[in-house]
Design a protein around this motif. Sequence first.
Motif, PDB file in Angstrom:
ATOM      1  N   UNK A 244       0.813  -1.203   0.000  1.00 56.11           N
ATOM      2  CA  UNK A 244       0.000   0.000   0.000  1.00 56.11           C
ATOM      3  C   UNK A 244       0.850   1.258   0.000  1.00 56.11           C
ATOM      4  N   UNK A 245       0.270   2.340   0.445  1.00 52.81           N
ATOM      5  CA  UNK A 245       0.966   3.618   0.558  1.00 52.81           C
ATOM      6  C   UNK A 245       1.755   3.625   1.865  1.00 52.81           C
ATOM      7  N   UNK A 246       3.069   3.537   1.770  1.00 56.85           N
ATOM      8  CA  UNK A 246       3.891   3.465   2.986  1.00 56.85           C
ATOM      9  C   UNK A 246       4.609   4.769   3.294  1.00 56.85           C
ATOM     10  N   UNK A 247       4.190   5.852   2.659  1.00 53.96           N
ATOM     11  CA  UNK A 247       4.903   7.119   2.831  1.00 53.96           C
ATOM     12  C   UNK A 247       4.865   7.621   4.264  1.00 53.96           C
ATOM     13  N   UNK A 248       3.735   7.487   4.940  1.00 60.74           N
ATOM     14  CA  UNK A 248       3.638   7.974   6.324  1.00 60.74           C
ATOM     15  C   UNK A 248       4.517   7.137   7.255  1.00 60.74           C
ATOM     16  N   UNK A 249       4.557   5.828   7.012  1.00 61.54           N
ATOM     17  CA  UNK A 249       5.423   4.959   7.824  1.00 61.54           C
ATOM     18  C   UNK A 249       6.883   5.320   7.609  1.00 61.54           C
ATOM     19  N   UNK A 250       7.265   5.556   6.362  1.00 54.46           N
ATOM     20  CA  UNK A 250       8.655   5.905   6.074  1.00 54.46           C
ATOM     21  C   UNK A 250       9.029   7.244   6.704  1.00 54.46           C
ATOM     22  N   UNK A 251       8.083   8.152   6.770  1.00 53.39           N
ATOM     23  CA  UNK A 251       8.338   9.438   7.434  1.00 53.39           C
ATOM     24  C   UNK A 251       8.615   9.221   8.919  1.00 53.39           C
ATOM     25  N   UNK A 252       7.871   8.301   9.542  1.00 56.27           N
ATOM     26  CA  UNK A 252       8.114   7.995  10.958  1.00 56.27           C
ATOM     27  C   UNK A 252       9.469   7.325  11.146  1.00 56.27           C
ATOM     28  N   UNK A 253       9.815   6.436  10.230  1.00 51.55           N
ATOM     29  CA  UNK A 253      11.125   5.772  10.296  1.00 51.55           C
ATOM     30  C   UNK A 253      12.242   6.806  10.233  1.00 51.55           C
ATOM     31  N   UNK A 254      12.138   7.750   9.302  1.00 48.66           N
ATOM     32  CA  UNK A 254      13.185   8.767   9.146  1.00 48.66           C
ATOM     33  C   UNK A 254      13.181   9.766  10.312  1.00 48.66           C
ATOM     34  N   UNK A 255      12.046   9.928  10.942  1.00 52.07           N
ATOM     35  CA  UNK A 255      11.997  10.782  12.130  1.00 52.07           C
ATOM     36  C   UNK A 255      12.766  10.139  13.277  1.00 52.07           C
TER      37      UNK A 255
END
Length: 334
Positions: A244-255
């Motif tokens: 799916x759309x994992x952009x929000x998860x990746x943003x949390x990972x990079x945070x």
Amino acid sequence: MRCNTSFITLCTVGLIASASGALAADKVSFGTNWLAEAEHGGFYQAVADGTYAKHGLDVTIVQGGPNAANSALLVAGKIDFYMGSSMGELSAVEQGIPIVDVASMFQKDPQILMAHPGVGMDTFADLAKADTIFLGKEGYTTFFEWMKANFTGFKDEQYKPYTFSSAPFIADPKSVQQGYLTSEPYAVESQAGFKPQVYLLADQGFAPYSTTIATQSKLVETNPDLVQRFVDASIEGWYSYLYGDNSAANALIKKDNPEMTDGQIAYSIAKMKEYGIVESGEALDKGIGCMTDAKYKTFFDTLVSIKVFKSDTDYAKAFTTKFVCKGVGMSLKK
């Protein structure tokens, strides 16, 4: 809410619904085994897209790393779940520590050995030709012992400690280095400009479960509903992260891990899919997270054969299959 007696049934339902909606989600802490990365993506996805919340959970991810002690925090009861491995939980059984795997997000451990291309190390068995094999201490005492027992030519004299730098490997074309499928080959290609030969140990016969969800046996006994909800939500998170759309998860990972890059994340996801790290074996038709007694025992027997564990260890205490292999989340695969 005020009730009119002529509508007592509807009012009662309304009160129950109101009270249920007001209930706070169960607070849950989950410790990872390293700094935030795509290999943790499904858990971050379940936080980011509200999947944990949908299952009545308020989840805090406690990031691991070189100075973290999340496994010890689980043993001490300071966190509820930990990103473990069958190796770790079998060790806990031998030490009398009541920790159990309740799911395995990775069907294959991403542990690899890599060699230089074009130097005659074209098969896994060819790695025995290496002058030097850079290994961490745990690798030297486990899978290297397995290699010596099952392949001709590997010997202790090849071993040199891996210091988490690929520079010595890059400089020596006759060397081999351990690594993680999803990270070290990417680093070598970025730094040295060549693609190393990669051999996944799981595909060669050294095949533990990894990125498991481990918890205290007491929690399994006293609150199986909480365990089931966390397992199910995590599985759904992994399907959504991969498809799916994992952009929000990746943003949390990079945070959580500011050094993580989009390029590394994309590479890791691609390799997890290519090699069947999350989806292979029983997980293909029974769902992500699936574990079986047969596979757990096969790996236990492998470790017994190289004298890492005693043959009379009750390996079945290291895991339970009651929460997995139910096809949860498979409809989310697109």
